[in-house]
Scaffold this motif. Sequence first.
Motif, PDB file in Angstrom:
ATOM      1  N   UNK A  82      -7.807  -2.770   9.245  1.00  0.00           N
ATOM      2  CA  UNK A  82      -7.582  -1.398   8.782  1.00  0.00           C
ATOM      3  C   UNK A  82      -6.932  -0.550   9.866  1.00  0.00           C
ATOM      4  N   UNK A  83      -7.265  -0.818  11.129  1.00  0.00           N
ATOM      5  CA  UNK A  83      -6.618  -0.078  12.213  1.00  0.00           C
ATOM      6  C   UNK A  83      -5.111  -0.318  12.213  1.00  0.00           C
ATOM      7  N   UNK A  84      -4.700  -1.551  11.916  1.00  0.00           N
ATOM      8  CA  UNK A  84      -3.279  -1.853  11.876  1.00  0.00           C
ATOM      9  C   UNK A  84      -2.599  -1.135  10.711  1.00  0.00           C
ATOM     10  N   UNK A  85      -3.265  -1.116   9.557  1.00  0.00           N
ATOM     11  CA  UNK A  85      -2.728  -0.369   8.425  1.00  0.00           C
ATOM     12  C   UNK A  85      -2.569   1.099   8.784  1.00  0.00           C
ATOM     13  N   UNK A  86      -3.614   1.656   9.393  1.00  0.00           N
ATOM     14  CA  UNK A  86      -3.613   3.078   9.701  1.00  0.00           C
ATOM     15  C   UNK A  86      -2.561   3.421  10.742  1.00  0.00           C
ATOM     16  N   UNK A  87      -2.412   2.558  11.754  1.00  0.00           N
ATOM     17  CA  UNK A  87      -1.444   2.822  12.817  1.00  0.00           C
ATOM     18  C   UNK A  87      -0.007   2.757  12.312  1.00  0.00           C
ATOM     19  N   UNK A  88       0.221   1.984  11.246  1.00  0.00           N
ATOM     20  CA  UNK A  88       1.569   1.861  10.695  1.00  0.00           C
ATOM     21  C   UNK A  88       1.952   3.056   9.836  1.00  0.00           C
ATOM     22  N   UNK A  89       1.007   3.960   9.599  1.00  0.00           N
ATOM     23  CA  UNK A  89       1.261   5.127   8.746  1.00  0.00           C
ATOM     24  C   UNK A  89       1.723   6.292   9.615  1.00  0.00           C
ATOM     25  N   UNK A  90       2.977   6.724   9.458  1.00  0.00           N
ATOM     26  CA  UNK A  90       3.481   7.812  10.307  1.00  0.00           C
ATOM     27  C   UNK A  90       2.792   9.145  10.074  1.00  0.00           C
ATOM     28  N   UNK A  91       2.115   9.280   8.939  1.00  0.00           N
ATOM     29  CA  UNK A  91       1.453  10.549   8.655  1.00  0.00           C
ATOM     30  C   UNK A  91       0.013  10.609   9.098  1.00  0.00           C
ATOM     31  N   UNK A  92      -0.510   9.513   9.659  1.00  0.00           N
ATOM     32  CA  UNK A  92      -1.913   9.476  10.054  1.00  0.00           C
ATOM     33  C   UNK A  92      -2.094   9.990  11.474  1.00  0.00           C
ATOM     34  N   UNK A  93      -3.087  10.826  11.667  1.00  0.00           N
ATOM     35  CA  UNK A  93      -3.389  11.383  12.980  1.00  0.00           C
ATOM     36  C   UNK A  93      -4.212  10.357  13.774  1.00  0.00           C
ATOM     37  N   UNK A  94      -3.688   9.792  14.857  1.00  0.00           N
ATOM     38  CA  UNK A  94      -4.428   8.765  15.604  1.00  0.00           C
ATOM     39  C   UNK A  94      -5.730   9.275  16.204  1.00  0.00           C
ATOM     40  N   UNK A  95      -5.847  10.589  16.392  1.00  0.00           N
ATOM     41  CA  UNK A  95      -7.067  11.147  16.982  1.00  0.00           C
ATOM     42  C   UNK A  95      -8.260  11.025  16.037  1.00  0.00           C
ATOM     43  N   UNK A  96      -7.996  10.922  14.749  1.00  0.00           N
ATOM     44  CA  UNK A  96      -9.091  10.847  13.773  1.00  0.00           C
ATOM     45  C   UNK A  96      -9.138   9.487  13.077  1.00  0.00           C
ATOM     46  N   UNK A  97      -8.462   8.493  13.662  1.00  0.00           N
ATOM     47  CA  UNK A  97      -8.382   7.177  13.020  1.00  0.00           C
ATOM     48  C   UNK A  97      -9.760   6.552  12.841  1.00  0.00           C
ATOM     49  N   UNK A  98     -10.617   6.641  13.879  1.00  0.00           N
ATOM     50  CA  UNK A  98     -11.931   6.006  13.796  1.00  0.00           C
ATOM     51  C   UNK A  98     -12.745   6.567  12.630  1.00  0.00           C
ATOM     52  N   UNK A  99     -12.750   7.874  12.493  1.00  0.00           N
ATOM     53  CA  UNK A  99     -13.510   8.485  11.405  1.00  0.00           C
ATOM     54  C   UNK A  99     -12.934   8.109  10.045  1.00  0.00           C
ATOM     55  N   UNK A 100     -11.617   8.071   9.965  1.00  0.00           N
ATOM     56  CA  UNK A 100     -10.959   7.753   8.702  1.00  0.00           C
ATOM     57  C   UNK A 100     -11.244   6.309   8.278  1.00  0.00           C
ATOM     58  N   UNK A 101     -11.168   5.389   9.233  1.00  0.00           N
ATOM     59  CA  UNK A 101     -11.424   3.971   8.938  1.00  0.00           C
ATOM     60  C   UNK A 101     -12.896   3.757   8.596  1.00  0.00           C
ATOM     61  N   UNK A 102     -13.777   4.427   9.350  1.00  0.00           N
ATOM     62  CA  UNK A 102     -15.203   4.318   9.053  1.00  0.00           C
ATOM     63  C   UNK A 102     -15.538   4.818   7.663  1.00  0.00           C
ATOM     64  N   UNK A 140       0.853  -1.185   0.000  1.00  0.00           N
ATOM     65  CA  UNK A 140       0.000   0.000   0.000  1.00  0.00           C
ATOM     66  C   UNK A 140       0.884   1.228   0.000  1.00  0.00           C
ATOM     67  N   UNK A 141       0.760   2.041  -1.035  1.00  0.00           N
ATOM     68  CA  UNK A 141       1.553   3.260  -1.111  1.00  0.00           C
ATOM     69  C   UNK A 141       0.691   4.431  -0.706  1.00  0.00           C
ATOM     70  N   UNK A 142       1.272   5.384  -0.061  1.00  0.00           N
ATOM     71  CA  UNK A 142       0.532   6.584   0.278  1.00  0.00           C
ATOM     72  C   UNK A 142       0.239   6.670   1.749  1.00  0.00           C
ATOM     73  N   UNK A 143       0.236   7.884   2.288  1.00  0.00           N
ATOM     74  CA  UNK A 143      -0.058   8.096   3.701  1.00  0.00           C
ATOM     75  C   UNK A 143      -0.914   9.335   3.832  1.00  0.00           C
ATOM     76  N   UNK A 144      -2.076   9.270   4.484  1.00  0.00           N
ATOM     77  CA  UNK A 144      -2.944  10.425   4.580  1.00  0.00           C
ATOM     78  C   UNK A 144      -2.329  11.537   5.416  1.00  0.00           C
ATOM     79  N   UNK A 145      -2.434  12.753   4.942  1.00  0.00           N
ATOM     80  CA  UNK A 145      -1.937  13.909   5.668  1.00  0.00           C
ATOM     81  C   UNK A 145      -3.063  14.763   6.231  1.00  0.00           C
ATOM     82  N   UNK A 146      -4.284  14.479   5.771  1.00  0.00           N
ATOM     83  CA  UNK A 146      -5.417  15.253   6.256  1.00  0.00           C
ATOM     84  C   UNK A 146      -6.639  14.371   6.182  1.00  0.00           C
TER      85      UNK A 146
END
Length: 332
Positions: A120-140, A4-10
Motif C-alpha cells: 500500500x505504501x508503494x501505491x500511495x507513493x505513486x499518487x501525485x496527489x497524496x501528501x507523504x506526511x500523512x501516508x502512515x495514517x492514510x494507509x492505516x 486503481x483510479x483516483x488520487x486522494x486530495x485530503x
Amino acid sequence: MGTRAGAPRQDAAAPPPSPEGGAHAVVTTGLTKRFRGGQLAVDGVGLAVPRGSVYGFLGPNGSGKTTTIRMLLGLVTPTSGSWSLLGAPMPGGLARTLPRVGALVEGPAFYPYLSGEANLRRFDAADPGADPRTARARIGAALDRVGLTAAAGKRYRAYSLGMRQRLAIAAALLGPRELLVLDEPTNGLDPQGTREVRALIKEIAGDGTTVFVSSHLLGEVEQMCGHVGVMRAGRLVAQGPVAALREAGAAPRLRVETPDVAAAAAALSRAGLDGVRPGDGEVTAHAGEQPPERICALLVGEGVAVRGFGVVRPTLEEIFVGLTGEGFDVEA
C-alpha cells in the motif's frame, strides 16, 4: 496489474460532499465502443446509478461489462455517447472527479515478497496527489477499513484469496471516496473469501459510498445489490431496483401439491386458468385475476386432495435468463 483510479486530495474518514448535485453517481447516454475491425463491444448503453446504492452490473462473461467500466474511468475512449461521474461531465471532469473515485479493474496485483502495508505504501507513493506526511495514517485507515490491520506486516504471498482481494479494495480506498467501482471483486474466490468481500462491500455502502459492482454471478448480485443493470452482447437490456425487476418479470403461477394431479389439472382448466401444467405430484397454472383462495376452495369442493397451495413468483435467475436468453452462474 489491477488498475486503481483516483488520487486522494485530503485525509478524511468519510467521503467529502460533492460540489456537483444530482441523484445519480453514474449516468451514461448512448455509450458505445467499437474496436478496430468493426467489433461492437458496447452498444448505446444508458446507465443511471443512484447515489448511495450498491449497483450490480450483471451479465455473462464477454457481455461488455469491463469495457464499459474502462470507458467510465477514462481508460478507454468511447466511440460515441456521453457520460458523467458524480455529476461532472466526462471526459473534461476526470481530473477533478477521479480523486473521489476508487476502482479495482481486472483483479489485484501486488509484490508477493512485500507485506500488505508495504504494498500500500508503494501505491500511495505513486499518487501525485497524496501528501507523504500523512501516508502512515492514510494507509492505516485503509487497512483498518478492510479488516487487515493485524495482517499488515504479513507478506502478500501468505495472504488468502479473500485477504488479497480485501487488500486490493484497501488500495482503492486510500483516501475518501464517493464512488467505488469493482470489476468482478469475488472472481476466483472460495466461499469464505466471497463472504468476506461481500460483507466489506455492504459495510462500505453503509457509510454512504456508492458501490458499482460488475459480476457474472447472479447469487452475488442478488445478495449485495439493491439496483441492477443487465447486459447482453454489449447492450443494456434491463435496469432498475431489484424489487421492480421482480415485479416486472414473468407472471406469478399457482402451484398445487396433490396426489390427484389429473383431477386438479382438469379442475383448474374448467375454472378458466391458462397455462395449466401437470407435473410430478403437482400442477401449476398462471395465477390470472381470480383470488388464489377461491381457486383453492374450488379444488377442495371438487374433491381434489390438496397437500400444498401457493403463489410462486419467478426467481431472479428466471427473469434474467428471459432477458438475456442465456444462463448466469448462480454460485456466490
